[in-house]
Design a protein around this motif. Sequence first.
Motif, PDB file in Angstrom:
ATOM      1  N   THR A 195      96.558 -56.022  -1.859  1.00 49.01           N
ATOM      2  CA  THR A 195      95.599 -57.001  -2.397  1.00 49.01           C
ATOM      3  C   THR A 195      95.650 -58.299  -1.586  1.00 49.01           C
ATOM      4  OG1 THR A 195      95.853 -56.067  -4.618  1.00 49.01           O
ATOM      5  CG2 THR A 195      94.892 -58.266  -4.445  1.00 49.01           C
ATOM      6  N   HIS A 196      96.839 -58.748  -1.237  1.00 46.07           N
ATOM      7  CA  HIS A 196      96.968 -59.958  -0.430  1.00 46.07           C
ATOM      8  C   HIS A 196      96.390 -59.748   0.975  1.00 46.07           C
ATOM      9  CE1 HIS A 196      99.053 -61.894  -3.586  1.00 46.07           C
ATOM     10  NE2 HIS A 196     100.239 -61.312  -3.419  1.00 46.07           N
ATOM     11  N   LEU A 197      96.634 -58.586   1.571  1.00 52.84           N
ATOM     12  CA  LEU A 197      96.081 -58.302   2.893  1.00 52.84           C
ATOM     13  C   LEU A 197      94.558 -58.308   2.861  1.00 52.84           C
ATOM     14  CD1 LEU A 197      98.429 -55.445   4.164  1.00 52.84           C
ATOM     15  CD2 LEU A 197      98.419 -57.847   4.861  1.00 52.84           C
ATOM     16  N   ALA A 198      93.977 -57.719   1.820  1.00 48.94           N
ATOM     17  CA  ALA A 198      92.523 -57.710   1.704  1.00 48.94           C
ATOM     18  C   ALA A 198      91.985 -59.125   1.551  1.00 48.94           C
ATOM     19  CB  ALA A 198      92.098 -56.843   0.517  1.00 48.94           C
ATOM     20  N   ALA A 199      92.686 -59.968   0.796  1.00 47.76           N
ATOM     21  CA  ALA A 199      92.254 -61.359   0.622  1.00 47.76           C
ATOM     22  C   ALA A 199      92.317 -62.111   1.948  1.00 47.76           C
ATOM     23  CB  ALA A 199      93.106 -62.051  -0.428  1.00 47.76           C
ATOM     24  N   GLU A 200      93.345 -61.842   2.747  1.00 45.89           N
ATOM     25  CA  GLU A 200      93.445 -62.480   4.057  1.00 45.89           C
ATOM     26  C   GLU A 200      92.282 -62.073   4.955  1.00 45.89           C
ATOM     27  OE1 GLU A 200      97.121 -61.686   5.900  1.00 45.89           O
ATOM     28  OE2 GLU A 200      98.326 -62.805   4.456  1.00 45.89           O
ATOM     29  N   GLU A 201      91.927 -60.787   4.945  1.00 50.62           N
ATOM     30  CA  GLU A 201      90.817 -60.323   5.766  1.00 50.62           C
ATOM     31  C   GLU A 201      89.503 -60.942   5.313  1.00 50.62           C
ATOM     32  OE1 GLU A 201      90.634 -56.140   6.110  1.00 50.62           O
ATOM     33  OE2 GLU A 201      92.534 -55.967   7.182  1.00 50.62           O
TER      34      GLU A 201
END
Length: 816
Positions: free
Chosen positions: A536-542
């Motif tokens: 979820t954090h990786l998707a938010a960063e992208e």
Amino acid sequence: MRDANPLGGSEAVAPDPADPATVVVDDRGVVTGWSAGAERLLGYPCQEAVGSPVTRLIASDDGTGDGLAALSVAATTALLRHRDGRPVAVRVRAYPSVDGAGRAQRLLVVTRPEPSPPEEVSGDEPPEEVSGDEAFVQCRLPLMVYDGALRAVRASAGAVRELGLCEERMRGQRVTEILPPHLCRRVEDGMGRVLATGVPEELRLRGRARPDGPERVWSVTISPLVTPAGQVRHVEVSALDVSEQFLARERLTLLNDVSAQVGSTLDVMRTAQEMADVTVDRLADFVTVDLLDSLFRGVEPKQSATGMVLLRRAAQQSVLPGTPEAVIRPGDADAYPASAPPVRCLATGRPSLHTAEEEAIRLWAGADPDRAEKIYGFRMHSIMVVPLRARGITLGVSVMVRHRRAEPFTHDDLILAEEIAARTAVAVDNARRYTHERDTALALQRSLLPRRLAAQDAVEVAHRYLPARTRAGLGGDWYDVIPLSGARVALVVGDVVGHGLRASATMGRLRTAVRTLADVELPADELLTHLDDLVTHLAAEEDSTAGHEDDLDPGADLVATCLYVVYDPVSRRCTAASAGHPPPALVGPDGPADFLDVPPGPPLGVGGLPFETVERELPAGSLLALYTDGLVQNTGHDLGSGLARLRRLLDGAACRPLEELCDDLTRMLLPPQPEDDVALLVARSRVLDAGRVATWDVPFDPARVADARTQALARLEAWHLPEAAFTTELVVSELVTNAIRYGQPPVQLRLIRDATLICEVSDASGTAPHLRRARTYDEGGRGLLLVAQLASRWGTRHQPGGKTIWAEIELAGQDA
């Protein structure tokens, strides 16, 4: 060959100035054909006369009649009106005919009457000689008339010129006695049909009108000649040379086929072979495609080449079976001298056209006896050398040869070959770039996957990773085997949704995260929860960096699946949790295959639902198969049928060699070109027998620490491990002391002899100790530091009833 067909009235061109005036009138009395002779005679230009009624041209004696009926007779005299208004006396001969659509029309041949002595003039009868015959004889269009017996009765000057026979020689002969056999059969069959039906026909023929003539394409029209009574007594055969139009259409078709068929795959060799297959027999009799050898080694090709050049044969094709003209085979390399036409073509980037007698070809053949034997043995007479250039870089060269076709290559053929090579070069360059990028991505992905699995004794494992073979690119499938404390092992398989570098990079992140979380000794469900938060954090960063130039694959959601299985060889308990991943297959030592009923949690990155675990006790020798969906789902079968096939293949496979089993599963379940990445991990469970595990309950009394040390030393002596006695005594003493001092009862000590000696102390407290560095005058804080220095690894794991502090002690020179 651009003269009009006077009987057809549809191919108007300028007639010979010596021709008489000719006019074509349709069945409505409208002028549809007008010759230059008619313009000179009556003054009306062609564009003014065509389309007007013929009555406009007729001057009657009384000024009231139209005189049209007079023009319907075979021969008569008439008074026509000049453009300036004066009457013109002429002789008119009418020939009934039909146009290309079968409609009736008349050909009017108009001449001025020749002066004759008064005594010879007898009314309106015309002289014996007919000027229309002279017009027919002088017609430049190949035109012949055949009678009802299909024998020639007339031949135009154009027919005489094309066939190379005089009219007298052709008269009375059938078409089968005049034309070559492959042409005459279709013409004679068509004449028979036109005689029988009265319906004109058009044929398209390709060949030579005479043996020594060039090959041409003819548009042949067979029309009926109708008598005034409406009967078909003769047929007219006219031929129009349409070679240029036909060749232009053929070239366009070939280019279209090249665009459609070349580059169907992203394989360099296959793309080159597609060009050779499409081109041979349609343009050349023998085609080779050679590419710079550096291209196959992943080195960027140079823009020019001088001196000796190494070329590798990418493709070749011939009109002869087996390609006997070739000197080398596809895949072989050949060194070309600087004087050879292919090398000069590479250096200049320009195509060239040669004959076998040219000095350049003779020098090339002279430097290579094998090539000379092929050139002169197969009588190669015309050669084109064309560069394969794309995006400003010369990739290779194609050589096209004619030896069976007699016509040499023309300049138009060279332009066509250059266009074919240019389109092929783009496809080859695309394939080259894709192969390079795919190799780079595959190297990245393989570097992110485990190169070798960590040593452990809990399970015997075998694994496979198969990248996708489609244009979609590599996926994000991964697997891992992670040794855990207490001789346990974690088996992991995951899949990042999507393809390309983004999926591979995400896979590397997730695999690293799983290893980190596994080292923290999290239970399976908690580990997946933390992993879900990470995605979820990786998707938010992208999302926050969307639109930046370094985005690998913007616009796609970041979703992954994962299956995490932990096996304990001491208790034989298997614990599994799933994040949207297919369930593992389980095969007992003597039983059929089945799937472990793991609660299907949501995929990573979706969130919303908790993850759950399932526990199962495994007999020794049980088989676990973990896999990604690419193994069981493809265009050949859906997920349900794929799982059923996997279960059938695993039935009774618990005792099979694991490497052989992996090969069979991938071969039986996957198509030749997998559409998705596949990760497969197969594990056979082992059990640590009771003789390798020792467990003691320790009273909650500091005075009993010495008893724990004594029991541990006695067990080491029974295991014949005297070298580990000193280290083990210190570790046991520190861990048991800490548990009694800071923990809660009950306290338990366990020794496990595995690849290392594992010392575990458990208590009911949930408080985990942490390592700190004691200062010089501190009286405490040195215990865990001592354990960390003596043990190869140490840590803490939590369970529902408390915690366990463990340490692993190396057993140098000892068998596990």
